[in-house]
Scaffold this motif. Structure first.
Motif, PDB file in Angstrom:
ATOM      1  N   GLY A  12       0.808  -1.215   0.000  1.00 51.60           N
ATOM      2  CA  GLY A  12       0.000   0.000   0.000  1.00 51.60           C
ATOM      3  C   GLY A  12       0.841   1.265   0.000  1.00 51.60           C
ATOM      4  N   LYS A  16       0.899   4.518  -2.652  1.00 50.51           N
ATOM      5  CA  LYS A  16       0.763   5.937  -2.305  1.00 50.51           C
ATOM      6  C   LYS A  16       1.956   6.733  -2.807  1.00 50.51           C
ATOM      7  CE  LYS A  16      -2.122   5.366   1.754  1.00 50.51           C
ATOM      8  NZ  LYS A  16      -2.706   6.148   2.836  1.00 50.51           N
ATOM      9  N   THR A 155      -7.346   2.287  14.837  1.00 52.43           N
ATOM     10  CA  THR A 155      -7.930   1.028  15.299  1.00 52.43           C
ATOM     11  C   THR A 155      -7.763  -0.034  14.213  1.00 52.43           C
ATOM     12  OG1 THR A 155     -10.091   1.562  14.383  1.00 52.43           O
ATOM     13  CG2 THR A 155      -9.698   2.243  16.630  1.00 52.43           C
ATOM     14  N   ASN A 156      -6.835  -0.949  14.452  1.00 47.17           N
ATOM     15  CA  ASN A 156      -6.620  -2.058  13.522  1.00 47.17           C
ATOM     16  C   ASN A 156      -7.016  -3.381  14.157  1.00 47.17           C
ATOM     17  OD1 ASN A 156      -5.047  -0.755  11.212  1.00 47.17           O
ATOM     18  ND2 ASN A 156      -3.881  -0.088  12.993  1.00 47.17           N
ATOM     19  N   LYS A 157      -7.194  -4.367  13.319  1.00 43.96           N
ATOM     20  CA  LYS A 157      -7.484  -5.726  13.767  1.00 43.96           C
ATOM     21  C   LYS A 157      -6.148  -6.435  13.959  1.00 43.96           C
ATOM     22  CE  LYS A 157     -11.237  -8.799  12.614  1.00 43.96           C
ATOM     23  NZ  LYS A 157     -12.526  -8.112  12.682  1.00 43.96           N
ATOM     24  N   ASN A 162       0.176  -9.689   9.370  1.00 43.80           N
ATOM     25  CA  ASN A 162       0.284  -8.291   8.978  1.00 43.80           C
ATOM     26  C   ASN A 162       1.611  -7.713   9.469  1.00 43.80           C
ATOM     27  OD1 ASN A 162      -0.547  -5.554   8.631  1.00 43.80           O
ATOM     28  ND2 ASN A 162      -2.649  -6.396   8.759  1.00 43.80           N
TER      29      ASN A 162
ATOM     30  N   PRO B 264     -12.419  -1.762  13.748  1.00 41.14           N
ATOM     31  CA  PRO B 264     -10.997  -2.009  13.507  1.00 41.14           C
ATOM     32  C   PRO B 264     -10.789  -2.414  12.056  1.00 41.14           C
ATOM     33  CG  PRO B 264     -11.743  -3.186  15.463  1.00 41.14           C
ATOM     34  CD  PRO B 264     -12.963  -2.627  14.815  1.00 41.14           C
ATOM     35  N   ARG B 265      -9.824  -1.796  11.410  1.00 42.35           N
ATOM     36  CA  ARG B 265      -9.629  -2.103  10.000  1.00 42.35           C
ATOM     37  C   ARG B 265      -8.493  -3.112   9.828  1.00 42.35           C
ATOM     38  NH1 ARG B 265      -6.028   2.961   7.678  1.00 42.35           N
ATOM     39  NH2 ARG B 265      -4.391   2.584   9.193  1.00 42.35           N
ATOM     40  N   ARG B 266      -8.545  -3.817   8.732  1.00 49.88           N
ATOM     41  CA  ARG B 266      -7.436  -4.681   8.348  1.00 49.88           C
ATOM     42  C   ARG B 266      -6.434  -3.813   7.615  1.00 49.88           C
ATOM     43  NH1 ARG B 266      -7.468  -9.653   9.276  1.00 49.88           N
ATOM     44  NH2 ARG B 266      -9.391 -10.786   9.668  1.00 49.88           N
ATOM     45  N   LYS B 267      -5.231  -3.763   8.117  1.00 51.89           N
ATOM     46  CA  LYS B 267      -4.201  -2.906   7.512  1.00 51.89           C
ATOM     47  C   LYS B 267      -4.035  -3.256   6.033  1.00 51.89           C
ATOM     48  CE  LYS B 267      -0.816   0.027   8.839  1.00 51.89           C
ATOM     49  NZ  LYS B 267      -0.631   0.910   9.975  1.00 51.89           N
ATOM     50  N   THR B 271      -5.394   0.698   0.818  1.00 51.53           N
ATOM     51  CA  THR B 271      -4.241   1.192   0.076  1.00 51.53           C
ATOM     52  C   THR B 271      -4.052   0.423  -1.228  1.00 51.53           C
ATOM     53  OG1 THR B 271      -2.907  -0.272   1.428  1.00 51.53           O
ATOM     54  CG2 THR B 271      -2.963   2.024   2.079  1.00 51.53           C
TER      55      THR B 271
END
Lengths: 356, 356
Positions: A12, A16, A155-157, A162, B264-267, B271
């Motif tokens: 990602g 960008k 806030t991530n999972k 990852n 919570p988001r998945r990184k 992107t």
């Protein structure tokens, strides 16, 4: 001739970066280097990049590029950057610069020994809002600096697959997010003299949260919040004896600064018994300030809007440095990158024993 | 019959308090107690208070009041509060509760021994916005709490004649301002397990600045900035695994809360290489977010506006407790006041050796 860039890694952040590169003058993406030829080809196609190389070890002095942008996981930065440096290529290394101070020093030593340009991709330092903020502080707009606060939290999972949550690949809140406020504070005030922190280690073994206190030469103090698991204010604010300056917009992409000037007051001067004081406490002014949030959002905004996503400023900085024959950017030196790594290592040491 | 209040001290905070008292149900200011009869009379006249007593030692069991509001300098709190307690009078003591942990314990012991009501005037705990903030956190509105940041900083002119800058009378940034965020964090999360701080001692001998890190049971971490010399964001913000809650308005007088919910988001999920991701990076959405500050001011606002300056909530709490025969408020116990003093003492210890 345009500076030709090689993009290491197709995640990602690379997307960008290349997206921003389009807005840079005198630069073009020439080559994608990827572990797998397939993802390299897909990335090259999406951004119209002419060439693809499979495998990070395939790069030689003859490869068709001038600067490598290293956006592989932090644990790989030293290996990939040093390979490029030894091939005589300039490098721009995504933050965090490396996954330890020792690796950061090895990269810096290699660049100095080879005499090639090397810089950390802390692109916020080249953002117009950050430049404006620093200039205003230098010009005394807020008097003597006393206080600062920066935050970068999301806030991530949690997911060990990852990079952010993987200790082996250089994950953790500090490396992924906290490095932004920490690096900006280093840039503004130098390396801190004192570093203290509390935090929490998550199930995957990285620090998911940190609350940091810093003290700088001259006595200014700062706090930093960073988290992979929670949302924060994600701003940067500097307080001085005559006012304050804060970013407009998030710390990772500010688009202006808000300046609030305020003469030091004599305590008690606004707490008299007069009609005016009572009105302020009880009357219409009090109601208006409630409705409009005037107390928290006052001040003059100096907008520094820019086209695109802002990544082009650091690309142009690299171009300027190469044209001038510099081996380091005066705004983001190798010594700075190492000092930031040292601060982050101290924070991790403090947090280490504090458990889950 | 209305609860009759005696006001100890005629400074700015007493003016604000009495101004707020007017909005409280079942309470009236009956007596002003002042070192000088003249300033007592002037204060009584300004607020229509029937009686004036000269000298703090003139108070006896027969004095015509039920509750004493102690707003003399912090160094005098223990002496004045204990005199009232021994005369069988309930007391509400302006923050900081005392100028040391030892004095705070003496006050609490006296109140318990006499069986009279005693409470610290930490009025923010009774503010509707603070109650809403706590209820929302308890109801899980932001998931598991991970992060917090609070600040209370103002630009004042250093002046040894001023209580705020006088170590003999209990001055310093912590006692005057920092106590607000620290007490609110205690109220929300209990006493911290870990306390670290950096700061600066000013020319008059009090800490003028502090940057504090805290760790709470369960692992939530927080930072606090406080200063007598610089301006801060002066907010309170709590971050959790599913969003954040922040005060609308300054920490000393919030008039609402802003809730931002976020799964919570998945990184990496945002992107990608797609057209949508590129638009977000480069196109109109990016420009709009710059113009409107959407990224930093999103979320739903829950306004909790109130009449007057808000000091009446704590006055009504005292009335409720007295009516119920309580000796402490469940929302602001003596143990809490002592714990807050302990946290502040630890911060001062850490700062002590750090010099000017």
């Amino acid at each position: 001739m345009d500076t030709r860039w090689a993009i290491f890694g197709t995640g990602g952040i690379s997307a960008k970066f290349v997206s921003g590169l389009r807005h840079a003058k005198g630069a073009k993406p020439q080559l994608v280097v990827s572990r797998s030829a397939e993802s390299g080809r897909r990335f090259a196609q999406a951004f119209g990049i002419p060439e693809v190389a499979e495998g990070y070890d395939s790069v030689t002095a003859a490869s068709p590029f001038d600067v490598a942008y290293i956006a592989t996981p932090p644990s790989e930065h030293a290996r990939h950057a040093i390979a490029c440096i030894e091939a005589g290529k300039a490098v721009l290394i995504e933050k965090p610069f490396a996954s330890s101070v020792a690796e950061a020093r090895r990269i810096a030593d290699a660049a100095r020994a080879q005499g090639v340009f090397c810089m950390e991709a802390m692109w916020t330092r080249f953002n117009p809002a950050a430049r404006r903020l620093r200039d205003l502080i230098r010009d005394g707009a807020i008097g003597e600096v006393r206080q600062a606060h920066g935050a970068f939290c999301f806030t991530n999972k949690p997911d060990a697959a990852n990079t952010s949550f993987d200790p082996q690949r250089g994950g953790g809140a500090l490396a992924q997010l906290g490095v932004y406020p920490i690096s900006l504070l280093h840039w503004l005030f130098g390396a801190p003299e004192g570093v203290e922190a509390f935090g929490r280690i998550g199930d995957t073994g990285v620090e998911e949260d940190a609350a940091i206190s810093l003290r700088f030469a001259g006595g200014a103090v700062a706090t930093v919040n960073t988290s992979l698991r929670a949302l924060g204010d994600n701003g940067l604010r500097i307080g001085g004896t005559h006012g304050s300056i804060a970013f407009e917009g998030p710390i990772f992409r500010p688009y202006g600064v808000r300046v609030q000037r305020m003469a030091p007051r004599r305590k008690g001067s606004d707490t008299g018994l007069g009609r005016k004081a009572l009105l302020r406490e009880q009357g219409l002014p009090q109601k208006l300030s409630q409705w409009h949030g005037l107390l928290t959002r006052s001040g003059k905004v100096d907008r520094q809007l820019f086209a695109g996503n802002g990544y082009h400023y650091q690309v142009e900085e690299v171009g300027r440095c190469l044209a001038a024959g510099l081996q380091e950017s005066p705004e983001m030196t190798l010594a700075d990158s190492i000092a930031v790594m040292e601060t982050m290592d101290t924070v991790r040491e403090r947090i280490g024993g504090q458990g889950k």
